[in-house]
Design an enzyme around this catalytic site. Sequence first.
Site, PDB file in Angstrom:
ATOM      1  N   THR A   1      12.974   7.455   6.141  1.00 55.85           N
ATOM      2  CA  THR A   1      13.640   6.178   6.402  1.00 55.85           C
ATOM      3  C   THR A   1      12.673   5.016   6.237  1.00 55.85           C
ATOM      4  O   THR A   1      12.925   4.077   5.461  1.00 55.85           O
ATOM      5  CB  THR A   1      14.219   6.175   7.834  1.00 55.85           C
ATOM      6  OG1 THR A   1      15.076   7.312   7.983  1.00 55.85           O
ATOM      7  CG2 THR A   1      15.012   4.916   8.088  1.00 55.85           C
ATOM      8  N   VAL A   2      11.556   5.051   6.964  1.00 54.93           N
ATOM      9  CA  VAL A   2      10.635   3.911   6.923  1.00 54.93           C
ATOM     10  C   VAL A   2       9.922   3.821   5.571  1.00 54.93           C
ATOM     11  O   VAL A   2       9.824   2.745   4.972  1.00 54.93           O
ATOM     12  CB  VAL A   2       9.608   3.984   8.074  1.00 54.93           C
ATOM     13  CG1 VAL A   2       8.638   2.813   7.996  1.00 54.93           C
ATOM     14  CG2 VAL A   2      10.311   3.997   9.424  1.00 54.93           C
TER      15      VAL A   2
ATOM     16  N   LYS B   1       3.501   5.938  15.667  1.00 57.66           N
ATOM     17  CA  LYS B   1       2.987   5.687  17.032  1.00 57.66           C
ATOM     18  C   LYS B   1       2.333   6.919  17.646  1.00 57.66           C
ATOM     19  O   LYS B   1       1.400   6.802  18.432  1.00 57.66           O
ATOM     20  CB  LYS B   1       4.087   5.176  17.946  1.00 57.66           C
ATOM     21  CG  LYS B   1       5.336   6.001  17.936  1.00 57.66           C
ATOM     22  CD  LYS B   1       6.562   5.107  17.820  1.00 57.66           C
ATOM     23  CE  LYS B   1       7.681   5.885  17.177  1.00 57.66           C
ATOM     24  NZ  LYS B   1       8.532   5.094  16.314  1.00 57.66           N
TER      25      LYS B   1
ATOM     26  N   GLU C   1       0.966  -2.442  12.891  1.00 54.91           N
ATOM     27  CA  GLU C   1       1.932  -3.402  13.449  1.00 54.91           C
ATOM     28  C   GLU C   1       3.291  -2.746  13.700  1.00 54.91           C
ATOM     29  O   GLU C   1       3.988  -3.092  14.658  1.00 54.91           O
ATOM     30  CB  GLU C   1       2.080  -4.590  12.475  1.00 54.91           C
ATOM     31  CG  GLU C   1       3.015  -5.691  12.917  1.00 54.91           C
ATOM     32  CD  GLU C   1       2.559  -6.402  14.183  1.00 54.91           C
ATOM     33  OE1 GLU C   1       1.547  -7.095  14.153  1.00 54.91           O
ATOM     34  OE2 GLU C   1       3.226  -6.240  15.229  1.00 54.91           O
TER      35      GLU C   1
ATOM     36  N   VAL D   1       4.771  -0.250  17.268  1.00 51.01           N
ATOM     37  CA  VAL D   1       5.450  -0.681  18.498  1.00 51.01           C
ATOM     38  C   VAL D   1       6.490  -1.739  18.140  1.00 51.01           C
ATOM     39  O   VAL D   1       6.179  -2.694  17.425  1.00 51.01           O
ATOM     40  CB  VAL D   1       4.463  -1.277  19.517  1.00 51.01           C
ATOM     41  CG1 VAL D   1       5.207  -1.712  20.786  1.00 51.01           C
ATOM     42  CG2 VAL D   1       3.358  -0.295  19.854  1.00 51.01           C
TER      43      VAL D   1
ATOM     44  N   GLY E   1       9.064  -1.738  16.173  1.00 44.75           N
ATOM     45  CA  GLY E   1       9.586  -1.821  14.801  1.00 44.75           C
ATOM     46  C   GLY E   1       9.102  -3.079  14.108  1.00 44.75           C
ATOM     47  O   GLY E   1       7.908  -3.292  13.946  1.00 44.75           O
TER      48      GLY E   1
ATOM     49  N   ILE F   1       9.301  -6.172  15.142  1.00 44.04           N
ATOM     50  CA  ILE F   1       8.894  -7.275  16.018  1.00 44.04           C
ATOM     51  C   ILE F   1       7.384  -7.472  15.932  1.00 44.04           C
ATOM     52  O   ILE F   1       6.625  -6.534  16.133  1.00 44.04           O
ATOM     53  CB  ILE F   1       9.250  -6.982  17.488  1.00 44.04           C
ATOM     54  CG1 ILE F   1      10.716  -6.602  17.632  1.00 44.04           C
ATOM     55  CG2 ILE F   1       8.896  -8.176  18.367  1.00 44.04           C
ATOM     56  CD1 ILE F   1      11.061  -6.090  19.029  1.00 44.04           C
TER      57      ILE F   1
ATOM     58  N   LYS G   1       4.202   4.188  22.935  1.00 44.06           N
ATOM     59  CA  LYS G   1       4.105   2.762  22.643  1.00 44.06           C
ATOM     60  C   LYS G   1       3.366   2.010  23.745  1.00 44.06           C
ATOM     61  O   LYS G   1       2.558   1.125  23.460  1.00 44.06           O
ATOM     62  CB  LYS G   1       5.500   2.188  22.425  1.00 44.06           C
ATOM     63  CG  LYS G   1       6.140   2.734  21.138  1.00 44.06           C
ATOM     64  CD  LYS G   1       7.608   2.368  21.060  1.00 44.06           C
ATOM     65  CE  LYS G   1       8.264   2.902  19.801  1.00 44.06           C
ATOM     66  NZ  LYS G   1       9.738   2.793  19.876  1.00 44.06           N
TER      67      LYS G   1
END
Lengths: 410, 410
Positions: free
Chosen positions: A10-11, A99, A123, A126, A128, A130, A199
Site C-alpha cells: 500500500t505505502v 515504525k 517522518e 508516526v 502517517g 501528519i 509510535k
Amino acid sequence: MKVSVMGHGTVGSGVVEVILTNNEKIVSRNGLDSLEISHILDLRDFDVPYKDKFTKDFNVILNDDETSVVVETMGGLHPAYEFVKSCLEAGKSVCTSNKELVAAFGDELLDIAREKNVNFLFEASVGGGIPIIRPITKCLAANEFRKVAGILNGTTNFILSKMIKENMSLEQALKIAQDNGYAEKDPTNDVEGHDACRKICILASLCFGTHVYPDEIATQGITGISLFDVEYAKSCGRVIKLIGSAEKQPDGRICARVGPALVNGESPLASVDGVFNAVMVDGNAVDEVYFIGKGAGKLATASAVVADVIDCAVNGSTLRSYRWEKHVDGKLVPADEVATKMYVRGFSSDESIKEKISSVFGNVDFLTRANAPKDEIAFVTGSDVQSVIKQKLEKLDGFDIQSLIRLADF
Amino acid sequence: MKVSVMGHGTVGSGVVEVILTNNEKIVSRNGLDSLEISHILDLRDFDVPYKDKFTKDFNVILNDDETSVVVETMGGLHPAYEFVKSCLEAGKSVCTSNKELVAAFGDELLDIAREKNVNFLFEASVGGGIPIIRPITKCLAANEFRKVAGILNGTTNFILSKMIKENMSLEQALKIAQDNGYAEKDPTNDVEGHDACRKICILASLCFGTHVYPDEIATQGITGISLFDVEYAKSCGRVIKLIGSAEKQPDGRICARVGPALVNGESPLASVDGVFNAVMVDGNAVDEVYFIGKGAGKLATASAVVADVIDCAVNGSTLRSYRWEKHVDGKLVPADEVATKMYVRGFSSDESIKEKISSVFGNVDFLTRANAPKDEIAFVTGSDVQSVIKQKLEKLDGFDIQSLIRLADF
C-alpha cells in the site's frame, strides 16, 4: 536524483504514485535536477505501467551506485532491518515508514547513518502523513519537552468513535472497520495497542533523547471497553480514547504508557474522530501544540515518505539526521508508580457499598447513567498510584470490578 | 554561534529568555559548540541581568563579523526592512517573527538571502509557536497544494469564542481581551482582519509559489457580527470564525480572502477556541492536516524564532531558504468572482417576504432562533458568485440587510 523503493504494498505503491504524479511540481519547487525511480524491490509481480523497474534481488539496489536514496516500505523487522542497515552502510540514505523497525533499531540505525554521513529518516512512521517528526526535532528544537501524547492509531480511534457517536458495540465497529479496510483480518496489533506503543516509543525517544523500547511500555488495548463505560465517560464530560503518552516526571524520569483513557471533552483530542490521528506536544516555551490528520492511508503516508526523499535530494549529506542516544536503564518510571485518577465500574449487591467506597477512598465522584442496573456502581477515584488504588479496591468485599480506566490529565 | 536580537519587546525578550533558559539542552541536543547572544538592539533601556548586551546602534550588529545570525523582532516595516536587508547583504542569516515584513517584502528578501547563500527564515510569522512554515515547505513538499485556511488571529478568535460560548457582546469581549493583554488599545489591526491577511499572504505565497500582497486580498473583520448571527449559525450546526483562506481554482488561479465565515461544527477548526490559532493545509497526497496551538504569546512565538536560529546554527549556509517567485499579475481571482453560499439576515415587514425570497433565490434554507422579532428573516442561499447574490437581494424590495456572511466549505 535516483531513488529505489523496497516493498510495493500500500505505502510503497503510494510512494511511486506520488513521485510520478507530482514529479514536475516537486522538481521545480525544490530546485532539483530530476527525481527518478531506479528500482522497485518486491517478490510479487505487478502489472503496472512501470513494471520494468521491478527486481526481486536486493543486491540490484545495493550495488547501484546511481541510487543514493532508498525507501523502505516493506514493514516488519526482517529482512527490513538487514536491508536498511546494508543500504546505510553502503552510503545510501534511507527513508522508511516502518515504525516497528524504528522502535526496535532506531538508535543503531541513526548511529550508522551519522557515521556514514547519510540520512535515516522516518517522518511517515508516526501519524502517517501528519508532519510530526520534523516539527518536533526542527520547529520545536528550542524547547525542553514536558509531554508528548496522542491518538496514534486510526483503527482503534475509528472503533471508539463508532461506539461513542453511534452507540455501536466494539464487535460491530470492528467488523465495519474490517469491511472498510481500516482494520486487518487479525486486528491484534491495532486493537491491543502494539501499533500505538511503537509510535509512542519513537516520539518519546525523539523528545526525551534516549531510545525507548516497546517492551518497556505498559500497553493496554481497547478490548475491555464497553458501551457502559462510554456512557459513564459522557456523564462526566469526557470521552474514551486510546492514548499513547510519555511525560517527564519531576525526578527527570519518563513515564510512558499506552491505554484507554478518559479525555476531557474540551481537549482538542476529544473531537478527533474516525481514522484521524492527533499528536499533542508540550514544550516549556511553546506550551501545547496539536498536529491532526489522517494517520494512515496510501497517499497520506506516501506524502511523508516522499517528503523525506525530497529532503535528501535537496540537502544531500549536509542534512543532519535526528539524534537520540542509546537506551539507558532506569530512564523510565513504571506507569503504575505514577499517580493518576481512575474511573472504576463494577457490581455489588451490598446496599451500603457507596458508603464503603467513600470510607476507603475518601471523597470520590459517583457517576450515573440512564437504565443502569441497581447493583452497578461507577466512580472516579482521587489521584493515587496503582498499587494503592488496587489495595483500596481489594478492601471492598464483594465488589466485582468490570472496568478500570485512567483519567487523562488533559 | 553568536546571534544578535533586534527589538527587545515581548517576542525579542522571549527569544533571549528561551536561549538563556534552554541553552544547555539546545546546545547538547543539536550538537552545537555554543549558542550565545552577542548584541541586543533597542533604543530603550532595560534593567535586566544581561544589560551589558544592549546597544542603540544597528551598526554594532552589522559590523560584528562574529555574529552570523540576526533575529528581527522589532515589528513594523521600517526600519525593520532596511535593517534586515542590510544584514542579509552583509552575509548574515535573519530569523524574523515580523509578518508585516514577510508579507510585504518576502520575495525580495528571499532572493537576497539565496544570492548571498544565507537564510531568511520566518517560522514565527504565522501561528506564533505552531510549526507551520517548515511543515508546509519540508514535510508536505511532495504535495500539490489545493487549499490553506485557518484561524490566524488569536485576538478575534478570543472575542468570537466569548460571543459563542458566553453570549457576550463583541464590545464586552473586546474589552476583556484588552484587559487581559490579548488585544491592543487600538485593536484595528486584529479586529479588521489586517493581521490575518498578512498571514494568509505568507501561507498562500508558500503553498502556491508566487508572492501574494496584502492589498490584493479581500479583507473583512469581525466588527459587523452580532450575537443574533452567532445564534443563527448555531441553529444550523455552524460557528462563526474569522477565516483566512487561499484556494486553487479549477483554472489554476488562487482565490484568497479574509473574513468571517460560518464553519461546520464538525470541522476541527470549529472547536479551536480562545487565543488558539489553527491552520488547515490540504494537499493532493496528504489530504487535510491541521496544526493547532497558541498563536501568540512571548515564549510560544520565541520558540519558533529560536527554532530558526538553531536551524541556521546546525545547517549553516547549506540550509536552503524557502522559495517563492516574484508576484505575478492575474494569479489571483477576486474573491467575489468565486461562488459561495451566503448566510443572510435582515428585516422585512412584508408578510410574503419568504415567498419572495424563495422565488428569487430558489430553494433556500430559512433559519430560526428563539425570541426573534417577527420581522427578522435569516436564510442560507445556494452557491453563487457575489454579484449574482447581490442582484438577487436587490430584488427583495424593502428587505433591510443586517448581515451577509459566507459559508465555509468546511
